[in-house]
Motif scaffolding. Sequence first.
Motif, PDB file in Angstrom:
ATOM      1  N   TRP A  39       0.849  -1.198   0.000  1.00  0.00           N
ATOM      2  CA  TRP A  39       0.000   0.000   0.000  1.00  0.00           C
ATOM      3  C   TRP A  39       0.883   1.246   0.000  1.00  0.00           C
ATOM      4  N   ARG A  40       1.925   1.184   0.807  1.00  0.00           N
ATOM      5  CA  ARG A  40       2.780   2.348   0.963  1.00  0.00           C
ATOM      6  C   ARG A  40       3.751   2.520  -0.208  1.00  0.00           C
ATOM      7  N   LYS A  41       4.326   1.420  -0.666  1.00  0.00           N
ATOM      8  CA  LYS A  41       5.423   1.533  -1.628  1.00  0.00           C
ATOM      9  C   LYS A  41       5.071   1.077  -3.035  1.00  0.00           C
ATOM     10  N   GLY A  42       3.889   0.514  -3.211  1.00  0.00           N
ATOM     11  CA  GLY A  42       3.555  -0.019  -4.525  1.00  0.00           C
ATOM     12  C   GLY A  42       4.196  -1.375  -4.743  1.00  0.00           C
ATOM     13  N   GLU A  44       6.463  -2.589  -7.256  1.00  0.00           N
ATOM     14  CA  GLU A  44       7.902  -2.641  -7.502  1.00  0.00           C
ATOM     15  C   GLU A  44       8.694  -1.889  -6.438  1.00  0.00           C
ATOM     16  N   GLY A  45       8.073  -0.918  -5.819  1.00  0.00           N
ATOM     17  CA  GLY A  45       8.775  -0.147  -4.783  1.00  0.00           C
ATOM     18  C   GLY A  45       8.992  -0.942  -3.509  1.00  0.00           C
ATOM     19  N   ILE A 124      -4.394   2.080  -6.606  1.00  0.00           N
ATOM     20  CA  ILE A 124      -3.881   3.182  -7.429  1.00  0.00           C
ATOM     21  C   ILE A 124      -2.368   3.286  -7.253  1.00  0.00           C
ATOM     22  N   ASN A 125      -1.924   3.177  -6.027  1.00  0.00           N
ATOM     23  CA  ASN A 125      -0.490   3.280  -5.760  1.00  0.00           C
ATOM     24  C   ASN A 125       0.289   2.142  -6.419  1.00  0.00           C
ATOM     25  N   LEU A 128       0.797   2.450 -11.257  1.00  0.00           N
ATOM     26  CA  LEU A 128       0.314   3.279 -12.344  1.00  0.00           C
ATOM     27  C   LEU A 128       1.329   3.190 -13.468  1.00  0.00           C
ATOM     28  N   ALA A 129       2.556   3.190 -13.085  1.00  0.00           N
ATOM     29  CA  ALA A 129       3.640   3.054 -14.050  1.00  0.00           C
ATOM     30  C   ALA A 129       4.706   2.177 -13.423  1.00  0.00           C
ATOM     31  N   GLY A 130       5.542   1.602 -14.247  1.00  0.00           N
ATOM     32  CA  GLY A 130       6.596   0.746 -13.734  1.00  0.00           C
ATOM     33  C   GLY A 130       7.309   0.081 -14.893  1.00  0.00           C
ATOM     34  N   HIS A 183     -10.533   8.180  -7.427  1.00  0.00           N
ATOM     35  CA  HIS A 183      -9.118   8.012  -7.769  1.00  0.00           C
ATOM     36  C   HIS A 183      -8.358   9.312  -7.536  1.00  0.00           C
ATOM     37  N   VAL A 187      -5.034  10.115  -5.132  1.00  0.00           N
ATOM     38  CA  VAL A 187      -3.800  10.806  -5.483  1.00  0.00           C
ATOM     39  C   VAL A 187      -3.542  11.948  -4.501  1.00  0.00           C
ATOM     40  N   LYS A 190      -2.258  10.848  -1.223  1.00  0.00           N
ATOM     41  CA  LYS A 190      -0.824  10.577  -1.298  1.00  0.00           C
ATOM     42  C   LYS A 190      -0.013  11.866  -1.190  1.00  0.00           C
TER      43      LYS A 190
END
Lengths: 218, 218
Positions: A39-42, A44-45, A124-125, A128-130, A183, A187, A190
């Motif tokens: 939730w916090r880092k996504g 890949e994060g 959402i977190n 979105l991109a990666g 959504h 954002v 965040k």
Amino acid sequence: MPSSVLNNDHYEKDRVALMGRHREFDVEKVLDAALCVFWRKGYEGASYSDLTEAAGVERPALYSAFGNKEALFRRALDRYYERYLDFIPKSLELPTARAVAAHILYSAAELHTRHSHHTGCLGINGVLAGSDEAEPVRQALIEARAGGEAQLRERLERAKAEGDLPETAKPEALAAFVMAVSHGMAVQAKAGFSRDMLEAVAEQALSAWPAGSSTTSG
Amino acid sequence: MPSSVLNNDHYEKDRVALMGRHREFDVEKVLDAALCVFWRKGYEGASYSDLTEAAGVERPALYSAFGNKEALFRRALDRYYERYLDFIPKSLELPTARAVAAHILYSAAELHTRHSHHTGCLGINGVLAGSDEAEPVRQALIEARAGGEAQLRERLERAKAEGDLPETAKPEALAAFVMAVSHGMAVQAKAGFSRDMLEAVAEQALSAWPAGSSTTSG
DNA sequence: CCGTTTCCATAACGAGCATTACGATAACGC
DNA sequence: GCGTTATCGTAATGCTCGTTATGGAAACGG
């Protein structure tokens, strides 16, 4: 509705083993910890070190219990929809379309600011991109998101049929609008927005809600 | 307004060198290529290999021209605000608050679906979530986002003072609402929404716009 | 045309990533 | 209590990441 797109290969491992050494950690608690990290880092994060540290469990234990990082994320996503986004199916049972929309928006405002250490929405977190390698996970999130929006659209179509929304109303656009605001609030959460601020956004979004033939305004 | 938070250490290198071998690539084109990669993959999702491949330039060339990945991203972000999000400052010059909001929302709908290979918004895709090392970049995006919203809020405060918005209007909430819808559309664009669908969302968002004392409705 | 300066390309750096062998340990059936 | 089975912790795997050392090539000043 992410469960339909999940890889179930490792679900069976949740059963209690009949032979051999028993698992020493609580799978549910580990899943909760992983959910918070994602939730916090996504997706890949969040590194495996982050996950094992939060769960208090060594790396091979996570692999044996869930398979790999992607499967663990999908389990966490399932859990997220079940335990945090349950206000969506619940809201659909409310009597009026406006009540449905209001409940979704105010619930989202609350959820996205509930935990100071992981704000916004996991869905959402997440991604979105990666990198290209995360594409399957991204697709899973997109499908899950679309599932919720489709449920809302169907509910609004019913409302239109019932006269709870005017004949001119476009359920698909209304559903997309409600989800867009939700959504957008994710954002903003965040970015540090307060619950009060998000509720003001929700209020503004609802101020244009189309009135049905049997609705008393005011 | 990201330029205020930028590290300018490498800007000076853009000047034409007076001595030594000349740079063989076009810094502007490389920046455009990097912008597209970051737009599509976000900050952490874009690797240096992705960037060099898109730019057609070897790794040390990018380092000598921009410093490092973070500085390159900040340059790309600056460029994004200048060349793609220029509709925000432009919209603020429109005569009515409603026209401002409408221009922002419809421009966002167009921008977020303009390029099929990098949809949504670079500022949103960049880093909603990610590893702790990306925190400075995340903060830069948050500040840039807040800058745009602040400009809109100030414009709406002016509109209220001019009677273009009613006394009961809350400029801060209205600005947050417009930005929330815009961000929500960016997320939906990432999920594959069409421009038409996003415009329907924008239309719904505008249908509740508060009327000023001198405004003729219809 | 030499010296200085800057850029180019190859190839390497250490660090961190997700994933997994491995041997020790513990819980069962018999 | 012995064999089977599954989990445990340690430590290593190969890979990719962002970053840079290095040496040759090109463009200037004098």
